[in-house]
Enzyme design. Structure first.
Site, PDB file in Angstrom:
ATOM      1  N   HIS A  40      46.983  34.307  29.574  1.00  0.00           N
ATOM      2  CA  HIS A  40      46.109  34.873  30.563  1.00  0.00           C
ATOM      3  C   HIS A  40      45.793  33.176  31.646  1.00  0.00           C
ATOM      4  CE1 HIS A  40      44.282  38.693  29.238  1.00  0.00           C
ATOM      5  NE2 HIS A  40      44.603  37.985  28.392  1.00  0.00           N
TER       6      HIS A  40
ATOM      7  N   LYS B 274      31.020  34.143  37.645  1.00  0.00           N
ATOM      8  CA  LYS B 274      32.243  34.549  36.796  1.00  0.00           C
ATOM      9  C   LYS B 274      31.755  32.878  36.257  1.00  0.00           C
ATOM     10  CE  LYS B 274      35.218  33.628  40.488  1.00  0.00           C
ATOM     11  NZ  LYS B 274      35.593  34.295  40.554  1.00  0.00           N
ATOM     12  N   ARG B 275      32.635  32.325  35.203  1.00  0.00           N
ATOM     13  CA  ARG B 275      32.377  31.290  34.381  1.00  0.00           C
ATOM     14  C   ARG B 275      32.421  30.479  35.394  1.00  0.00           C
ATOM     15  NH1 ARG B 275      37.642  30.033  31.572  1.00  0.00           N
ATOM     16  NH2 ARG B 275      38.453  31.326  32.642  1.00  0.00           N
TER      17      ARG B 275
ATOM     18  N   LYS C 244      37.861  27.061  39.787  1.00  0.00           N
ATOM     19  CA  LYS C 244      36.836  28.423  40.606  1.00  0.00           C
ATOM     20  C   LYS C 244      36.183  27.568  41.587  1.00  0.00           C
ATOM     21  CE  LYS C 244      36.864  31.376  36.025  1.00  0.00           C
ATOM     22  NZ  LYS C 244      37.573  32.390  36.337  1.00  0.00           N
TER      23      LYS C 244
ATOM     24  N   THR D 254      38.709  39.183  37.661  1.00  0.00           N
ATOM     25  CA  THR D 254      38.528  40.948  37.260  1.00  0.00           C
ATOM     26  C   THR D 254      37.044  41.062  38.408  1.00  0.00           C
ATOM     27  OG1 THR D 254      37.764  40.096  35.284  1.00  0.00           O
ATOM     28  CG2 THR D 254      39.782  41.108  35.405  1.00  0.00           C
TER      29      THR D 254
ATOM     30  N   LYS E 163      35.884  44.462  40.734  1.00  0.00           N
ATOM     31  CA  LYS E 163      34.576  44.641  40.458  1.00  0.00           C
ATOM     32  C   LYS E 163      33.847  45.135  41.741  1.00  0.00           C
ATOM     33  CE  LYS E 163      34.656  43.917  35.449  1.00  0.00           C
ATOM     34  NZ  LYS E 163      34.466  42.083  34.564  1.00  0.00           N
TER      35      LYS E 163
HETATM   36  C1  F58 Z   1      40.900  35.002  32.370  1.00  0.00           C
HETATM   37  N1  F58 Z   1      40.413  34.213  31.844  1.00  0.00           N
HETATM   38  C2  F58 Z   1      41.228  34.366  33.307  1.00  0.00           C
HETATM   39  N2  F58 Z   1      39.908  33.260  29.550  1.00  0.00           N
HETATM   40  O1  F58 Z   1      40.795  33.257  33.709  1.00  0.00           O
HETATM   41  C3  F58 Z   1      41.214  35.087  34.577  1.00  0.00           C
HETATM   42  O2  F58 Z   1      42.214  34.574  35.243  1.00  0.00           O
HETATM   43  C4  F58 Z   1      41.713  36.750  33.835  1.00  0.00           C
HETATM   44  O3  F58 Z   1      41.512  37.269  34.885  1.00  0.00           O
HETATM   45  C5  F58 Z   1      41.389  37.145  32.347  1.00  0.00           C
HETATM   46  O4  F58 Z   1      41.783  35.955  31.872  1.00  0.00           O
HETATM   47  C6  F58 Z   1      41.611  38.193  32.029  1.00  0.00           C
HETATM   48  O5  F58 Z   1      42.969  38.334  32.070  1.00  0.00           O
HETATM   49  C7  F58 Z   1      39.752  33.528  29.974  1.00  0.00           C
HETATM   50  O6  F58 Z   1      38.762  34.005  30.619  1.00  0.00           O
HETATM   51  C8  F58 Z   1      39.064  32.137  28.719  1.00  0.00           C
HETATM   52  O7  F58 Z   1      37.423  32.593  28.929  1.00  0.00           O
HETATM   53  C9  F58 Z   1      38.845  31.234  27.523  1.00  0.00           C
HETATM   54  C10 F58 Z   1      38.936  31.663  26.177  1.00  0.00           C
HETATM   55  C11 F58 Z   1      39.553  30.043  25.794  1.00  0.00           C
HETATM   56  C12 F58 Z   1      38.456  29.433  25.587  1.00  0.00           C
HETATM   57  C13 F58 Z   1      38.979  29.044  26.946  1.00  0.00           C
HETATM   58  C14 F58 Z   1      38.403  30.058  28.690  1.00  0.00           C
END
Ligand code: F58
Length: 832
Positions: free
Chosen positions: A373, A564-565, A570, A672, A676
């Protein structure tokens, strides 16, 4: 003489008019109200109603769950197991009721008792057992797996506390524990009969078995228990109910009575406290060594419980053996977090089932598949060798053995090339030795997938080119998707009803059917209806903004949304610089003709990520000024909604006009939220990154606002030497807004000055995500947005075409891709 009837007898009298389904539901709710909660209709609180209703709904899922279990068992079917440290499920009530086809019956059953379903479901706490897109993706995939009748089990951790609850105090993020379990969790079923015991720490010793063969034994370990909770996952319009099994940790000994009796009250519960710490929180702060250890322990804990559960299920059928294990069981690793499963399966096969290494490796590498990811180097997991040695000593030895096998392969392919070996090795040796979990995941899996076409290409060509050469065909793409049940049908009932009226409800299971809306894109009446719904959704969001931010916004303004985060890549701060530029233009010319905009943000920053928190503070500080400046005259509003979570996203998304997807090209694996928002008729302003590229292909160049450097341009700029000061010097407006941000204008008298910290990261800090390089092109693109919004017919057409053309991004399509390209999984129809 008239007799005043009690509400209950009234209900009974009226239920005669209810459909049999609604009457049965009502009876079940009243039953639980009385016998589970000890309440009657008069004394029940909202929360009692919610628990009774959820329990009644759960009964209906359990029935289908039992049928599903029987069908899967009888057919000895191939299953996929989704291993994920995160499930960002949100609330379940509405989706479960919709998927069961009980929405009308539920409204009727409760309405008849004088209760409102929407109020009752508002009592549900979000299950925030995840962080961002990765966790939400897992939740969408579970919905699609059940909907498509695919046999699957999700495995994860039953965190006692989910992602923190966010509050703003003077614009700063403050984190509070998210105690989602405090009032109980009616969806889950406890499964003590499947408890597992887990070994940790200790050391390895060499022994000889009774045939004189040398073996390793893992001894002096600490043991804890893994205790499973099952959450049923119901498909839409099918009988399949799969389960999500979440493991809670428990101490083997709850309590040391002798120590307690001797007065050692704290000592007596020490073991219990350690045992339960493991599933206490999601993402314990891993800045400290203890935090890192806990994180690794969490990963191993849920992986070993899950693997042994899978093996138990496999051997529950007498026809099965290790020979057909890989034919029947397939395990998808959601990122590297569960990658230690590869080593644990090897350990189980070698040490507990006595298989030789080559055979164990053959089975293991046919079972696992890995989803990546992220390409961000800092996000690729590595564990220091001493830490690994301490927590999982036997596993480290197995990793060395796998690595030796890998190095031999590498030597065959590139004889004498030590640089290649260093790149591919499972052990990084730059000073500190560390285990590279991404390399392990690639080596131990039969398939590796990226989450959007661009990301998969970069994975192959830039992150893992040597592995791609070593294992041709292993890398494939599966573009992410979102479930249309939650992200349109449930979250946007007005738009769903309009679409149903035009093309029927078939889109809920086959999102490509939305294409039929294209023919209404120019139809003025349809445009009016579509945009009236958008406006109504904006009225609803405006009420939430008033409640949660104390800000008044107009539903006639353009709602510009970035949710988003919070992360530098971002680029929420790029959005902020644009807001500052508009603000400056307005205060210098209050008559400026601008389309009124409401900038909506929602985001959590990781608690240890100081710059992300500074960006939140900076946005809030600028917002506080903008929102109250009379010269702005209400043309700009900035609302940062606190505590971003799934249930809040489902209120914001239907109300968005513009979707901000503005990451540095090459950094956002997919996104994602972009899908949405487009599905709900928001237009994207975005870079050519992640799934934006594919959204552009689907909706057409005229229906999206693309700006900024491409991946190739970003790389060329970096190679030529990136100088953020150059943009500062050459662009007068950029210089002015950066200096404004760096002054104490927005935070008078505050120390530290966090907006200045944000400015410094962009200039002295080298601007790692090239915010300044994209600033001008972003502003130009925003000007095109402004122009388009002034023409309501044009905007409506673009919005409709977005909804009509994003069928590709259904998670049903993603899951079909996985099932065909990776899992080789067949649907199994469940009969009741
Ligand atoms: C996300 N990753 C990607 N990681 O940023 C996004 O582009 C993608 O669409 C999504 O995955 C699904 O494939 C993501 O959410 C985290 O939350 C990490 C988890 C571990 C700690 C750091 C953040």
């Amino acid at each position: 003489m008239p007799v005043t009837s009690s509400p209950k007898s009234k209900a009974q009298a009226k239920s005669a008019a209810l459909s049999p389904e609604a009457a049965a539901l009502q009876q079940s709710i009243l039953h639980y109200l009385k016998y589970k909660l000890g309440r009657d209709v008069e004394s029940a609180t909202r929360r009692d109603w919610w628990i009774a209703t959820a329990t009644a709904v759960r009964d209906r899922m359990i029935e289908r769950g039992l049928d599903t279990y029987r069908a899967h068992r009888a057919g000895n079917v191939r299953r996929v197991y989704y291993l994920s440290l995160e499930y960002l499920i949100g609330r379940l009530m509405l989706n479960n009721v919709i998927n069961l086809g009980l929405l009308d019956a539920m409204h009727a059953a409760l309405g008849d008792l004088g209760q409102d379903f929407d109020t009752i479901r508002g009592q549900e706490e979000d299950m925030g057992l995840g962080n961002g897109g990765l966790g939400r993706l897992a939740a969408c995939y579970l919905d699609s797996l059940s909907t498509m009748d695919l046999p699957a089990v999700g495995y994860g951790i039953h965190y006692e506390f989910g992602l923190f609850r966010q509050e703003f105090v003077n614009g700063h993020q403050v984190e509070h524990p998210d105690n989602w379990l405090v009032y109980g969790a009616p969806w889950e079923l406890v499964r003590p009969e499947f408890t597992q015991s887990v070994k940790l720490f200790g050391r390895c010793e060499q022994v000889f078995d009774d045939r004189g063969n040398f073996q390793w034994r893992w001894v002096d370990t600490k043991t804890i228990l893994g205790f499973p909770f099952d959450i049923p996952v119901v498909g839409y319009g099918t009988k399949t109910v799969n389960i999500l099994r979440l493991w809670a940790s428990k101490a083997t000994e709850d309590f040391d009575l002798r120590t307690f009796n001797d007065g050692g009250y704290i000592e007596a519960v020490r073991e219990k406290a350690y045992g339960e710490t493991i599933s206490k929180v999601l993402y314990p702060n891993d800045k400290t060594e203890n935090g890192k250890e806990l994180r690794l322990v969490q990963q191993y804990f849920f992986v070993t419980c899950s693997l042994r559960d899978i093996i138990r299920r496999h051997f529950g059928n007498p026809e099965n053996s290790w020979d057909n294990f890989a034919a029947k069981q397939c395990i998808q690793l959601n990122d590297t977090h569960p990658a230690v499963a590869i080593v644990e399966l090897m350990r189980l096969l070698l040490d507990e089932h006595g298989l030789p290494f080559a055979r164990a490796w053959e089975i293991t590498t046919q079972v696992f598949a890995y989803t990546n990811h992220t390409l961000l180097p800092e996000a690729l997991e590595k564990w220091s060798v001493p830490l690994f040695q301490r927590v999982l000593p036997r596993h480290l030895l197995i990793i060395y053995d796998i690595n030796q096998h890998l190095m031999e392969l590498c030597e065959q392919r590139w004889p004498g090339d030590d640089a290649k070996k260093r790149t591919l090795s499972l052990i990084e040796e730059n000073g500190h030795k560390a285990v590279r979990m991404a390399n392990l995941s690639v080596v131990g899996s039969f398939a590796v997938n990226g989450v959007a076409a661009l990301h998969t290409r970069l994975l192959r060509t830039q992150l893992f080119p040597e592995f791609d050469a070593l294992y041709p065909g292993k890398f494939i793409n599966v573009t992410n998707g979102i479930t249309p049940r939650r992200w349109l049908r449930a979250c946007n009932p007005r738009l769903s009803a309009l679409i149903d009226a035009k093309i029927g409800p078939g889109w809920t299971r086959d999102l490509d059917q939305l294409k039929q809306l294209e023919r209404f894109a120019d139809d003025a009446k349809f445009q009016d209806e579509f945009m009236a719904i958008k406006r109504q959704n904006k009225v609803d969001l405006a009420a939430i903004i008033r409640r949660d931010c104390g800000i008044e916004v107009s539903p006639d303004a353009l709602f510009d949304v970035q949710i988003k985060r919070l992360h530098e890549y971002k680029r929420q701060h790029l959005n902020l610089l644009h807001i500052l530029a508009l603000y400056r233009r307005l205060v210098q010319n209050p008559d400026l003709d601008l389309v009124p905009r409401v900038f909506v943000f929602a985001a959590k920053a990781a608690p240890g990520y100081d710059l992300a928190k500074a960006i939140i503070k900076a946005i809030n500080a600028v917002g506080a000024r903008v929102n109250h400046d009379p010269r702005v005259n209400g043309k700009l509003k900035v609302a940062f909604l606190p505590n971003y979570r799934v249930s809040l996203a489902s209120r914001i998304i239907p109300a968005a006009d513009l979707s901000e997807q503005i990451s540095t090209a090459g950094k956002e694996a997919s996104g994602t939220g972009n899908m949405k928002l487009a599905l709900n008729g928001a237009l994207t302003i975005g870079t050519l990154d992640g799934a934006n590229v594919e959204i552009k292909e689907e909706v057409g160049d005229d229906n999206i606002f693309i700006f900024g450097h491409t991946v190739e341009e970003v790389q060329a700029l970096r190679a030529a030497g990136y100088h953020p000061w150059k943009y500062y010097e050459e662009d007068e407006e950029l210089r002015a807004v950066l200096d404004w941000l760096g002054s104490d204008y927005f935070v008078p008298g505050e120390s530290p000055n966090l907006p200045a910290f944000v400015r410094a990261s962009l200039l002295d800090g080298g601007d790692p995500f090239m915010v300044l390089a994209d600033f001008r092109s972003y502003c130009d693109s925003q000007a095109r947005v402004d122009a388009a919004y002034r023409d309501p017919r044009r905007w409506a057409k673009m919005a409709i075409l977005n909804t009509a053309r994003v069928g590709k991004f259904s998670s049903d399509r993603s899951i079909r891709d996985y099932a065909e390209k990776i899992w080789r999984l067949q649907p199994v129809r469940v009969q009741s």
